[in-house]
Motif scaffolding. Structure first.
Motif, PDB file in Angstrom:
ATOM      1  N   LEU A  24      47.081  21.498  64.340  1.00 42.25           N
ATOM      2  CA  LEU A  24      46.707  22.337  63.288  1.00 42.25           C
ATOM      3  C   LEU A  24      48.001  23.185  62.955  1.00 42.25           C
ATOM      4  N   PRO A  25      47.762  23.499  61.620  1.00 44.97           N
ATOM      5  CA  PRO A  25      48.872  24.369  61.006  1.00 44.97           C
ATOM      6  C   PRO A  25      48.924  25.904  61.440  1.00 44.97           C
ATOM      7  N   GLN A  26      50.019  26.538  61.617  1.00 40.78           N
ATOM      8  CA  GLN A  26      50.122  27.972  61.933  1.00 40.78           C
ATOM      9  C   GLN A  26      50.203  29.043  60.893  1.00 40.78           C
ATOM     10  N   PRO A  27      50.630  30.031  61.099  1.00 44.06           N
ATOM     11  CA  PRO A  27      50.800  31.023  60.065  1.00 44.06           C
ATOM     12  C   PRO A  27      51.949  30.824  59.527  1.00 44.06           C
ATOM     13  N   ALA A  28      52.335  31.276  58.247  1.00 46.99           N
ATOM     14  CA  ALA A  28      53.477  31.082  57.480  1.00 46.99           C
ATOM     15  C   ALA A  28      54.475  32.309  57.816  1.00 46.99           C
ATOM     16  N   ALA A  29      55.587  31.987  57.506  1.00 50.30           N
ATOM     17  CA  ALA A  29      56.791  32.995  57.858  1.00 50.30           C
ATOM     18  C   ALA A  29      56.656  33.912  56.559  1.00 50.30           C
ATOM     19  N   ASP A  30      57.597  34.944  56.525  1.00 50.15           N
ATOM     20  CA  ASP A  30      57.428  36.060  55.797  1.00 50.15           C
ATOM     21  C   ASP A  30      58.158  35.721  54.515  1.00 50.15           C
ATOM     22  N   GLU A  31      57.803  34.471  53.922  1.00 51.70           N
ATOM     23  CA  GLU A  31      58.272  34.013  52.569  1.00 51.70           C
ATOM     24  C   GLU A  31      57.187  34.733  51.516  1.00 51.70           C
ATOM     25  N   LYS A  32      58.153  35.361  50.606  1.00 57.85           N
ATOM     26  CA  LYS A  32      57.565  35.999  49.323  1.00 57.85           C
ATOM     27  C   LYS A  32      56.881  34.912  48.241  1.00 57.85           C
ATOM     28  N   THR A  33      55.969  35.134  47.682  1.00 61.50           N
ATOM     29  CA  THR A  33      55.203  34.312  46.769  1.00 61.50           C
ATOM     30  C   THR A  33      54.716  35.332  45.589  1.00 61.50           C
ATOM     31  N   ASP A  34      54.547  34.903  44.409  1.00 63.11           N
ATOM     32  CA  ASP A  34      53.943  35.592  43.195  1.00 63.11           C
ATOM     33  C   ASP A  34      52.486  35.967  43.871  1.00 63.11           C
ATOM     34  N   ALA A  35      51.556  35.146  44.330  1.00 67.28           N
ATOM     35  CA  ALA A  35      50.342  35.526  44.511  1.00 67.28           C
ATOM     36  C   ALA A  35      49.847  34.803  45.858  1.00 67.28           C
ATOM     37  N   LEU A 120      48.724  30.083  50.214  1.00 65.90           N
ATOM     38  CA  LEU A 120      47.164  29.509  50.312  1.00 65.90           C
ATOM     39  C   LEU A 120      46.801  29.931  51.972  1.00 65.90           C
ATOM     40  N   VAL A 121      45.732  30.740  52.131  1.00 65.00           N
ATOM     41  CA  VAL A 121      45.274  31.341  53.028  1.00 65.00           C
ATOM     42  C   VAL A 121      43.875  30.663  53.077  1.00 65.00           C
ATOM     43  N   THR A 122      43.636  30.186  54.391  1.00 61.96           N
ATOM     44  CA  THR A 122      42.594  29.769  54.945  1.00 61.96           C
ATOM     45  C   THR A 122      42.756  29.248  56.552  1.00 61.96           C
ATOM     46  N   THR A 123      41.465  29.158  57.122  1.00 66.86           N
ATOM     47  CA  THR A 123      41.648  28.562  58.564  1.00 66.86           C
ATOM     48  C   THR A 123      42.343  27.517  58.769  1.00 66.86           C
ATOM     49  N   ASP A 124      43.129  27.490  60.055  1.00 70.10           N
ATOM     50  CA  ASP A 124      43.840  26.305  60.427  1.00 70.10           C
ATOM     51  C   ASP A 124      43.140  25.210  60.333  1.00 70.10           C
ATOM     52  N   TRP A 125      42.095  24.724  60.724  1.00 68.54           N
ATOM     53  CA  TRP A 125      41.332  23.527  61.101  1.00 68.54           C
ATOM     54  C   TRP A 125      41.042  23.227  59.186  1.00 68.54           C
ATOM     55  N   HIS A 126      40.965  23.984  58.520  1.00 68.58           N
ATOM     56  CA  HIS A 126      40.583  23.738  56.845  1.00 68.58           C
ATOM     57  C   HIS A 126      41.724  23.450  56.039  1.00 68.58           C
ATOM     58  N   MET A 127      42.922  24.156  56.531  1.00 61.61           N
ATOM     59  CA  MET A 127      44.060  23.919  55.699  1.00 61.61           C
ATOM     60  C   MET A 127      44.407  22.558  55.168  1.00 61.61           C
ATOM     61  N   LYS A 146      51.674  27.273  52.704  1.00 58.62           N
ATOM     62  CA  LYS A 146      50.521  27.283  53.792  1.00 58.62           C
ATOM     63  C   LYS A 146      50.425  28.170  54.791  1.00 58.62           C
ATOM     64  N   ASP A 147      49.496  29.222  54.746  1.00 56.06           N
ATOM     65  CA  ASP A 147      49.532  30.189  55.921  1.00 56.06           C
ATOM     66  C   ASP A 147      47.930  30.205  56.403  1.00 56.06           C
ATOM     67  N   ALA A 148      48.213  29.243  57.448  1.00 59.03           N
ATOM     68  CA  ALA A 148      46.813  29.228  58.100  1.00 59.03           C
ATOM     69  C   ALA A 148      46.603  30.471  59.139  1.00 59.03           C
ATOM     70  N   VAL A 149      45.350  30.714  59.243  1.00 56.62           N
ATOM     71  CA  VAL A 149      44.749  31.750  59.926  1.00 56.62           C
ATOM     72  C   VAL A 149      44.317  30.879  61.365  1.00 56.62           C
ATOM     73  N   VAL A 150      44.787  31.350  62.327  1.00 56.54           N
ATOM     74  CA  VAL A 150      44.617  30.799  63.782  1.00 56.54           C
ATOM     75  C   VAL A 150      43.126  30.969  64.113  1.00 56.54           C
ATOM     76  N   SER A 151      42.546  29.885  64.772  1.00 56.73           N
ATOM     77  CA  SER A 151      41.086  29.941  65.252  1.00 56.73           C
ATOM     78  C   SER A 151      41.016  29.025  66.426  1.00 56.73           C
ATOM     79  N   HIS A 152      39.910  29.197  67.031  1.00 58.85           N
ATOM     80  CA  HIS A 152      39.663  28.256  68.115  1.00 58.85           C
ATOM     81  C   HIS A 152      38.408  27.700  67.934  1.00 58.85           C
ATOM     82  N   PRO A 153      38.563  26.540  66.884  1.00 52.39           N
ATOM     83  CA  PRO A 153      37.335  25.752  66.507  1.00 52.39           C
ATOM     84  C   PRO A 153      36.601  25.057  67.621  1.00 52.39           C
ATOM     85  N   GLN A 154      35.211  24.527  67.724  1.00 49.81           N
ATOM     86  CA  GLN A 154      34.512  24.063  68.304  1.00 49.81           C
ATOM     87  C   GLN A 154      35.079  22.370  67.776  1.00 49.81           C
ATOM     88  N   LEU A 155      34.707  21.428  68.766  1.00 53.36           N
ATOM     89  CA  LEU A 155      35.272  20.009  68.583  1.00 53.36           C
ATOM     90  C   LEU A 155      34.212  19.331  67.399  1.00 53.36           C
TER      91      LEU A 155
END
Length: 176
Positions: A24-35, A120-127, A146-155
Motif C-alpha cells: 500500500l502506498p505511503q504519504p507523499a514527501a513535501d513536494e509542492k503542487t498547484d492544487a 491526490l489525497v485518498t486512503t492508502d488502499w484506495h490510491m 500520490k499522497d496516501a492517508v495511512v489506514s489499517h484496513p480489514q482484509l
C-alpha cells in the motif's frame, strides 16, 4: 488442461492480491503542487488536504464527492476550517458519486483553473484505483503526486478494493 489453466489464473490472482495488500502506498514527501484533490469517503483525507494547504504545499484544495446537503459553512465547522482558508483555498465539488466521477469532476476543476500539478489525497488502499481513474481523465502532462492517508484496513476492505481495481483495469482496456 482447463484445470491447470484455472489453477494458474487463481495463482496469479492470489499473488496479485498479496502484492496489492502488502505494498500500500505511503504519504507523499513535501513536494509542492498547484492544487490538492481530496476524495471524500475515508477518515483523515480532508485533514491531510487541509494540512497540505496550510503548509503551503498547494495553493488550493478541491474536495470531490461532497454530499449535496452539506453547505460550505457546515463543512468549515465540521473540519475547523477558518473563513479565510475556506474563501481563498477550499472548493467543494458536489457532482461525484464514485471514484470515476471524482476523476471527471476534479479534472474539470483543474482545467478551469489551468493547474499543471496536483496532489491526490485518498486512503492508502484506495490510491491505486484512484490514480488509475485519474490517469485516464487528466491530461498526460499533468504532474500527479500520490499522497496516501495511512489506514489499517480489514482484509475484506482490501479484497473488495483489489477486485474493484481489477474491474477498473479491465474496463479501461475496453473501448468506451
Amino acid at each position: 488442461m482447463i484445470l491447470r489453466l484455472f489453477a494458474a489464473v487463481m495463482l496469479v490472482y492470489a499473488f496479485g492480491f498479496l502484492g496489492f495488500a502488502v505494498s500500500l502506498p505511503q504519504p507523499a514527501a513535501d513536494e509542492k503542487t498547484d492544487a490538492v484533490i481530496v476524495l471524500t469517503g475515508g477518515p483523515g483525507r480532508i485533514a491531510r488536504g487541509l494540512d497540505v494547504v496550510e503548509q503551503g504545499l498547494a495553493r488550493e484544495m478541491f474536495v470531490s464527492g461532497v454530499d449535496p446537503d452539506v453547505t460550505p459553512a457546515e463543512f468549515a465547522a465540521e473540519f475547523d476550517v477558518s473563513r479565510r482558508v475556506m474563501q481563498c483555498c477550499v472548493k467543494l465539488g458536489y457532482l461525484a458519486v464514485d471514484t470515476r466521477s471524482n476523476a471527471g469532476e476534479a479534472a474539470q476543476w483543474l482545467k478551469e483553473n489551468e493547474f499543471t500539478s496536483v496532489r491526490l489525497v485518498t486512503t492508502d488502499w484506495h490510491m491505486a484505483r484512484s490514480a488509475a481513474e485519474f490517469s485516464e481523465t487528466l491530461p498526460p502532462d499533468m504532474l500527479v503526486v500520490k499522497d496516501a492517508v495511512v489506514s489499517h484496513p480489514q482484509l475484506a476492505t482490501l479484497y473488495l478494493e483489489y477486485n474493484k481495481l481489477l474491474a477498473a483495469a479491465i474496463s479501461q482496456g475496453l473501448p468506451r
